[in-house]
Design a protein around this motif. Sequence first.
Motif, PDB file in Angstrom:
ATOM      1  N   UNK A  13       0.820  -1.199   0.000  1.00 52.83           N
ATOM      2  CA  UNK A  13       0.000   0.000   0.000  1.00 52.83           C
ATOM      3  C   UNK A  13       0.859   1.255   0.000  1.00 52.83           C
ATOM      4  N   UNK A  14       2.088   1.146   0.476  1.00 50.27           N
ATOM      5  CA  UNK A  14       3.031   2.264   0.459  1.00 50.27           C
ATOM      6  C   UNK A  14       4.090   1.959  -0.598  1.00 50.27           C
ATOM      7  N   UNK A  15       4.301   2.840  -1.561  1.00 48.21           N
ATOM      8  CA  UNK A  15       5.259   2.546  -2.626  1.00 48.21           C
ATOM      9  C   UNK A  15       6.701   2.796  -2.208  1.00 48.21           C
ATOM     10  N   UNK A  16       7.121   2.026  -1.220  1.00 48.72           N
ATOM     11  CA  UNK A  16       8.488   2.114  -0.711  1.00 48.72           C
ATOM     12  C   UNK A  16       9.041   0.707  -0.569  1.00 48.72           C
ATOM     13  N   UNK A  17      10.352   0.590  -0.689  1.00 45.08           N
ATOM     14  CA  UNK A  17      10.961  -0.733  -0.637  1.00 45.08           C
ATOM     15  C   UNK A  17      10.717  -1.428   0.696  1.00 45.08           C
ATOM     16  N   UNK A  18      10.716  -0.656   1.795  1.00 44.04           N
ATOM     17  CA  UNK A  18      10.541  -1.276   3.107  1.00 44.04           C
ATOM     18  C   UNK A  18       9.145  -1.875   3.264  1.00 44.04           C
ATOM     19  N   UNK A  19       8.176  -1.380   2.484  1.00 41.31           N
ATOM     20  CA  UNK A  19       6.804  -1.877   2.623  1.00 41.31           C
ATOM     21  C   UNK A  19       6.674  -3.330   2.187  1.00 41.31           C
ATOM     22  N   UNK A  20       7.624  -3.848   1.415  1.00 41.17           N
ATOM     23  CA  UNK A  20       7.579  -5.251   0.999  1.00 41.17           C
ATOM     24  C   UNK A  20       7.620  -6.194   2.195  1.00 41.17           C
ATOM     25  N   UNK A  21       8.163  -5.715   3.307  1.00 43.39           N
ATOM     26  CA  UNK A  21       8.306  -6.576   4.489  1.00 43.39           C
ATOM     27  C   UNK A  21       7.044  -6.611   5.347  1.00 43.39           C
ATOM     28  N   UNK A  22       6.068  -5.770   5.028  1.00 45.70           N
ATOM     29  CA  UNK A  22       4.830  -5.752   5.809  1.00 45.70           C
ATOM     30  C   UNK A  22       3.955  -6.945   5.450  1.00 45.70           C
ATOM     31  N   UNK A  23       3.200  -7.475   6.412  1.00 41.68           N
ATOM     32  CA  UNK A  23       2.300  -8.601   6.094  1.00 41.68           C
ATOM     33  C   UNK A  23       1.171  -8.170   5.166  1.00 41.68           C
ATOM     34  N   UNK A  24       0.644  -9.132   4.429  1.00 35.54           N
ATOM     35  CA  UNK A  24      -0.361  -8.837   3.431  1.00 35.54           C
ATOM     36  C   UNK A  24      -1.605  -8.163   3.967  1.00 35.54           C
ATOM     37  N   UNK A  25      -2.049  -8.552   5.196  1.00 35.03           N
ATOM     38  CA  UNK A  25      -3.280  -7.969   5.717  1.00 35.03           C
ATOM     39  C   UNK A  25      -3.136  -6.464   5.925  1.00 35.03           C
ATOM     40  N   UNK A  26      -1.908  -5.981   6.153  1.00 35.93           N
ATOM     41  CA  UNK A  26      -1.687  -4.541   6.308  1.00 35.93           C
ATOM     42  C   UNK A  26      -1.967  -3.825   4.986  1.00 35.93           C
ATOM     43  N   UNK A  27      -1.514  -4.435   3.899  1.00 40.74           N
ATOM     44  CA  UNK A  27      -1.761  -3.828   2.593  1.00 40.74           C
ATOM     45  C   UNK A  27      -3.265  -3.793   2.289  1.00 40.74           C
ATOM     46  N   UNK A  28      -3.942  -4.900   2.542  1.00 44.27           N
ATOM     47  CA  UNK A  28      -5.390  -4.928   2.271  1.00 44.27           C
ATOM     48  C   UNK A  28      -6.109  -3.878   3.113  1.00 44.27           C
ATOM     49  N   UNK A  29      -5.747  -3.782   4.373  1.00 44.87           N
ATOM     50  CA  UNK A  29      -6.365  -2.786   5.244  1.00 44.87           C
ATOM     51  C   UNK A  29      -6.067  -1.380   4.727  1.00 44.87           C
ATOM     52  N   UNK A  30      -4.834  -1.145   4.318  1.00 37.03           N
ATOM     53  CA  UNK A  30      -4.463   0.182   3.829  1.00 37.03           C
ATOM     54  C   UNK A  30      -5.226   0.581   2.579  1.00 37.03           C
ATOM     55  N   UNK A  31      -5.363  -0.356   1.627  1.00 35.60           N
ATOM     56  CA  UNK A  31      -6.120  -0.058   0.410  1.00 35.60           C
ATOM     57  C   UNK A  31      -7.588   0.205   0.739  1.00 35.60           C
ATOM     58  N   UNK A  32      -8.133  -0.531   1.708  1.00 35.04           N
ATOM     59  CA  UNK A  32      -9.520  -0.308   2.112  1.00 35.04           C
ATOM     60  C   UNK A  32      -9.688   1.075   2.729  1.00 35.04           C
ATOM     61  N   UNK A  33      -8.723   1.488   3.543  1.00 36.32           N
ATOM     62  CA  UNK A  33      -8.775   2.821   4.146  1.00 36.32           C
ATOM     63  C   UNK A  33      -8.729   3.897   3.066  1.00 36.32           C
ATOM     64  N   UNK A  34      -7.855   3.719   2.091  1.00 34.75           N
ATOM     65  CA  UNK A  34      -7.765   4.696   1.008  1.00 34.75           C
ATOM     66  C   UNK A  34      -9.073   4.776   0.225  1.00 34.75           C
TER      67      UNK A  34
END
Length: 473
Positions: free
Chosen positions: A144-165
């Motif tokens: 959800x964040x276009x940064x290299x470090x974001x690759x290390x975040x678990x998938x549910x964080x990305x799904x939650x982030x996209x839902x928030x957006x």
Amino acid sequence: MRALLAFTGSRGDAQPGILLARALRERGHDVTLALAPNLVAFARDHGVGAVPFGLDTGDLLEAQRTDHRFASRDPRARLRALFELQRRGVPEQLEDLRVLAPGHDLVVAGMAGEEVAESVARAHGLPFAAVHFFPIQPNSAVPVVPMRWADRLPGFVHRWGWSVLARARAAALAPVLPTGHQPTRAVTASSMTRSGTAPDAATTRIQAYDPRLFPGVRREVPGPFTGFLTDVDGFLTGAPRSASYEPAVTSAGTRDHGAALFPDSIDSPSTTGASDSLARSATPPQPSATPLESWLDTGTAPIYVGFGSMDVGDPAAFVAMLREACARRGRRLLLASGWATIDPEFDTAVAIVGQVDHARVLPRCVAAVHHGGAGTTAAALRAGVPQVICSVQADQPYWGQALQRLGLAATIPAERLTGARLDALLDQVAQPDVVLRAATYATNVATDGVERAVDAIEALVDTAEFQTAGRQL
């Protein structure tokens, strides 16, 4: 079938709509193509009739550049500015599309203005197709964040982030959209029926990008997946053509309006769609060598630079930086100035033109330096050239990170670009392994995305008609 296509935004947002309008007309359908007012002439000059809706793209971009709140240290000020920007032009878009919609069989829109077009389609009981140039629906595959470090975040964080957006955008648009509008943008794989179709068969989200760039996204986002909607024959980047027809024009208040009377996977990308499309197209014969082609023929392969409609800051300083970077590498510079105010120029080392035919020019370049728009990214992938993506806004940072993750590009925010950093980035993409990966990737890039998208649009109308007939029995 009578289709209303509404594609607002920059030229990069409009070009897929123009290509879809052309392809639909070649299949015998009636199409009303609505674009931002400043892009109507561009479509007509290339033989595709269009009518205006909403505000000029330039006005929207200028509003974003001049609003100092975007640079504020106060996050509340930045959020207010963002919400206001999201709403800007929406009332005008609604007014125009409400006039245009009657008499059509469906509405198709790009990502920009999607919610407006969907609300109009629902109000008229019409099927609706949105063309997504990037995986914007909630998913756990795309950081959800276009940064290299974001690759290390678990998938549910990305799904939650996209839902928030998605919820934040809905909240921003709520004051200017019709009461009761419930956008269906956030359809997820878990909401699909067992047959694999969306629960509302009259609505579809066409995924118009290469899912290989986002591993796992095919499992997360409902299709159909078509691949990029690429300009395979240089239709929009060649010499302008005279308009093939002018749609009838009526009046609504003080605004002018015109009225003109799916395979869901690309596991094995095919290039045959391109030749089929060309066989069906009334493409004019190729002109004799242009000054740019002659320039390409008389020297070594250049570095291509193009930033489309993005702001490049001080044009003189920008060109000077590019000249020096290319000269240090012993390479010529080919600069497509786009919307920047840069005078055209030809000399032995530098060519500056307004635009280029990506399909014909990029394969003759050693690297492509650009802003990371989906269209330019796709063209460079097809050409097999390494890329340096200097992102400015929107989905551009995501393309930069996705291609860098796969070893096809190097990326940096455009605001941080300097001559020294450009040198370092060009060094990275000049490495033999990057050059080889880019060339290999190009061999499997689908070129029939426009045709696949038209298939999906036709299937949507067929489904809606079948359901209507079923309800009448």
